[in-house]
Write a protein that holds these residues in place. Structure first.
Motif, PDB file in Angstrom:
ATOM      1  N   ALA A   1       0.844  -1.202   0.000  1.00 27.99           N
ATOM      2  CA  ALA A   1       0.000   0.000   0.000  1.00 27.99           C
ATOM      3  C   ALA A   1       0.877   1.248   0.000  1.00 27.99           C
ATOM      4  O   ALA A   1       2.028   1.236   0.425  1.00 27.99           O
ATOM      5  CB  ALA A   1      -0.911   0.018   1.229  1.00 27.99           C
ATOM      6  N   THR A   2       0.306   2.320  -0.495  1.00 24.89           N
ATOM      7  CA  THR A   2       0.886   3.641  -0.365  1.00 24.89           C
ATOM      8  C   THR A   2      -0.236   4.586   0.035  1.00 24.89           C
ATOM      9  O   THR A   2      -1.400   4.185   0.112  1.00 24.89           O
ATOM     10  CB  THR A   2       1.560   4.105  -1.677  1.00 24.89           C
ATOM     11  OG1 THR A   2       2.215   5.365  -1.449  1.00 24.89           O
ATOM     12  CG2 THR A   2       0.548   4.277  -2.791  1.00 24.89           C
ATOM     13  N   SER A   3       0.101   5.829   0.332  1.00 22.24           N
ATOM     14  CA  SER A   3      -0.939   6.827   0.563  1.00 22.24           C
ATOM     15  C   SER A   3      -0.516   8.118  -0.113  1.00 22.24           C
ATOM     16  O   SER A   3       0.667   8.342  -0.380  1.00 22.24           O
ATOM     17  CB  SER A   3      -1.186   7.044   2.063  1.00 22.24           C
ATOM     18  OG  SER A   3      -0.140   7.769   2.655  1.00 22.24           O
ATOM     19  N   LEU A   4      -1.493   8.958  -0.404  1.00 24.93           N
ATOM     20  CA  LEU A   4      -1.229  10.178  -1.160  1.00 24.93           C
ATOM     21  C   LEU A   4      -0.961  11.355  -0.249  1.00 24.93           C
ATOM     22  O   LEU A   4      -1.614  11.527   0.784  1.00 24.93           O
ATOM     23  CB  LEU A   4      -2.423  10.503  -2.065  1.00 24.93           C
ATOM     24  CG  LEU A   4      -2.746   9.503  -3.167  1.00 24.93           C
ATOM     25  CD1 LEU A   4      -3.936   9.993  -3.991  1.00 24.93           C
ATOM     26  CD2 LEU A   4      -1.546   9.269  -4.078  1.00 24.93           C
ATOM     27  N   ASN A   5       0.004  12.167  -0.650  1.00 26.45           N
ATOM     28  CA  ASN A   5       0.298  13.436   0.003  1.00 26.45           C
ATOM     29  C   ASN A   5       0.112  14.550  -1.009  1.00 26.45           C
ATOM     30  O   ASN A   5       0.183  14.332  -2.222  1.00 26.45           O
ATOM     31  CB  ASN A   5       1.739  13.445   0.519  1.00 26.45           C
ATOM     32  CG  ASN A   5       1.972  12.403   1.590  1.00 26.45           C
ATOM     33  OD1 ASN A   5       1.468  12.513   2.704  1.00 26.45           O
ATOM     34  ND2 ASN A   5       2.739  11.374   1.263  1.00 26.45           N
ATOM     35  N   PHE A   6      -0.104  15.775  -0.511  1.00 24.09           N
ATOM     36  CA  PHE A   6      -0.254  16.910  -1.416  1.00 24.09           C
ATOM     37  C   PHE A   6       0.995  17.078  -2.273  1.00 24.09           C
ATOM     38  O   PHE A   6       0.924  17.497  -3.430  1.00 24.09           O
ATOM     39  CB  PHE A   6      -0.532  18.181  -0.613  1.00 24.09           C
ATOM     40  CG  PHE A   6      -0.944  19.351  -1.454  1.00 24.09           C
ATOM     41  CD1 PHE A   6      -2.156  19.354  -2.117  1.00 24.09           C
ATOM     42  CD2 PHE A   6      -0.115  20.455  -1.588  1.00 24.09           C
ATOM     43  CE1 PHE A   6      -2.543  20.429  -2.911  1.00 24.09           C
ATOM     44  CE2 PHE A   6      -0.494  21.540  -2.366  1.00 24.09           C
ATOM     45  CZ  PHE A   6      -1.708  21.521  -3.030  1.00 24.09           C
ATOM     46  N   ARG A   7       2.142  16.718  -1.725  1.00 24.58           N
ATOM     47  CA  ARG A   7       3.393  16.764  -2.479  1.00 24.58           C
ATOM     48  C   ARG A   7       3.317  15.897  -3.741  1.00 24.58           C
ATOM     49  O   ARG A   7       3.814  16.285  -4.802  1.00 24.58           O
ATOM     50  CB  ARG A   7       4.551  16.289  -1.596  1.00 24.58           C
ATOM     51  CG  ARG A   7       5.914  16.254  -2.310  1.00 24.58           C
ATOM     52  CD  ARG A   7       6.964  15.632  -1.404  1.00 24.58           C
ATOM     53  NE  ARG A   7       8.311  15.761  -1.927  1.00 24.58           N
ATOM     54  CZ  ARG A   7       8.906  14.886  -2.730  1.00 24.58           C
ATOM     55  NH1 ARG A   7       8.242  13.806  -3.132  1.00 24.58           N
ATOM     56  NH2 ARG A   7      10.160  15.071  -3.135  1.00 24.58           N
ATOM     57  N   ASP A   8       2.713  14.708  -3.634  1.00 25.79           N
ATOM     58  CA  ASP A   8       2.606  13.817  -4.793  1.00 25.79           C
ATOM     59  C   ASP A   8       1.851  14.492  -5.927  1.00 25.79           C
ATOM     60  O   ASP A   8       2.228  14.379  -7.099  1.00 25.79           O
ATOM     61  CB  ASP A   8       1.897  12.510  -4.402  1.00 25.79           C
ATOM     62  CG  ASP A   8       2.618  11.768  -3.304  1.00 25.79           C
ATOM     63  OD1 ASP A   8       3.865  11.728  -3.332  1.00 25.79           O
ATOM     64  OD2 ASP A   8       1.947  11.234  -2.409  1.00 25.79           O
TER      65      ASP A   8
END
Length: 336
Positions: A36-43
């Motif tokens: 799994a991964t998660s999203l950041n505003f940086r992405d």
């Protein structure tokens, strides 16, 4: 193996591709099956080409990642096959302070990120995941959680009974709320959504302010605190909200400058920050040591991250659009 590839900047240039699996790990390497991964505003900024247009493409996006160890090198001592692990955002950042090069050597740009089935890591680029969490929950920790933790426990000292102002209900903000309550602080949270305000109260927010109804919310914070002000402000808006944060902060308080969601520029009256001896501390995630300390606190307390929604890897574009909408409460996870 499958991975998401960004062939050129722009969300339209994301695609799911097949590539060769990594080679066997060398002596100090660990092969991880990512889950799994998660999203950041940086992405979102990286993919759009707005974070650093000099980042190389093609590249694999995303900085957060959780997975399972499937093979280790001969000199690896911290991990064994089957361990659940988390990737560190900056693999060479170990202690509290780092060099410019160590801080910029990061997953999801310029290094290939975590949206792929298998990754070879250096042993020092991983930490063990809190055992009670799912992979989706664990994947929220490397950037958002560590940023909030670093603000309160590495670059600031949060003390029980202090007042913390949290802006918004995104990933860093909700971890800030959870960590502040864990430390025994009182939390004032700002949001423009009454629905999100009610959910934040269920997480422990002591007071909430709708900043659309109370534009000068800094003054409201001072009134709530008998004209004293807050000890800590988790500032995610940037120039667009910093003036209100300065008003809300008590003398010798700390503004933890984390994001620029409300804009990069604007006229600011910084004199009150000078006259009140305020500390404005920039925060960019943190090192491996702090990550391990945070994970111990999460495991001992049983804290669970707030995961708003989970998308399959094939729906990365839809997940990014959901992030951009700002309608999420907490983190957006991606199953790999």
């Amino acid at each position: 193996m499958k991975q998401i590839q960004l062939s050129a900047f722009g969300i339209q240039n994301l695609s799911l591709v097949n590539v060769a699996e990594p080679k066997k790990p060398q002596s100090n390497q660990v092969l991880v099956r990512m889950r799994a991964t998660s999203l950041n505003f940086r992405d979102n900024l990286v993919i759009a080409g707005k974070y650093n247009p000099k980042f190389p493409t093609p590249m694999v996006p995303c900085s957060d990642g959780a997975g399972e160890v499937v093979e280790i090198g001969s000199e690896v001592s911290e991990f064994k096959v089957g361990d659940k692990v988390l990737a560190t955002f900056a693999p060479n950042w170990i202690a509290d302070k780092a060099t410019h090069a160590e801080m910029r050597h990061t997953l999801g740009g310029p290094l290939d990120g975590t949206l792929r089935e298998y990754i070879l890591f250096q042993e020092s680029g991983l930490v063990k995941m809190p055992s009670h969490l799912s992979f989706e929950e664990g994947a929220t920790l490397p950037c958002a959680a560590l940023t909030a933790w670093s603000a309160f426990h590495v670059y600031g000292r949060l003390v029980a009974g202090e007042v913390v102002v949290i802006q918004g209900t995104g990933g860093v903000s909700l971890f800030g709320l959870q960590f502040a309550k864990l430390a025994g602080a009182k939390v004032v949270l700002t949001s423009s959504s009454e629905e999100k305000i009610q959910r934040a109260k269920l997480l422990g927010a002591d007071h909430c302010i709708n900043y659309k109804q109370e534009v000068e919310w800094g003054k409201v914070v001072r009134e709530m605190t008998e004209k004293v002000g807050a000890d800590h402000i988790v500032e995610v808006g940037g120039a667009g909200t910093l003036e209100q944060s300065i008003i809300a902060c008590k003398p010798f308080g700390v503004i933890h400058l984390i994001g620029i969601l409300a804009g990069k520029s604007g006229e600011l009256n910084l004199l009150p920050a000078v006259m009140n001896n305020l500390k404005i501390q920039g925060i960019v995630v943190g090192g491996r040591k702090a990550f391990q300390e945070m994970n111990r606190a999460i495991e001992l307390s049983g804290l669970r991250p707030v995961v708003d929604k989970v998308f399959p890897m094939s729906e990365i574009k839809e997940a990014l659009e959901y992030l951009r909408s700002g309608s999420h409460f907490g983190k957006i996870a991606i199953q790999i």
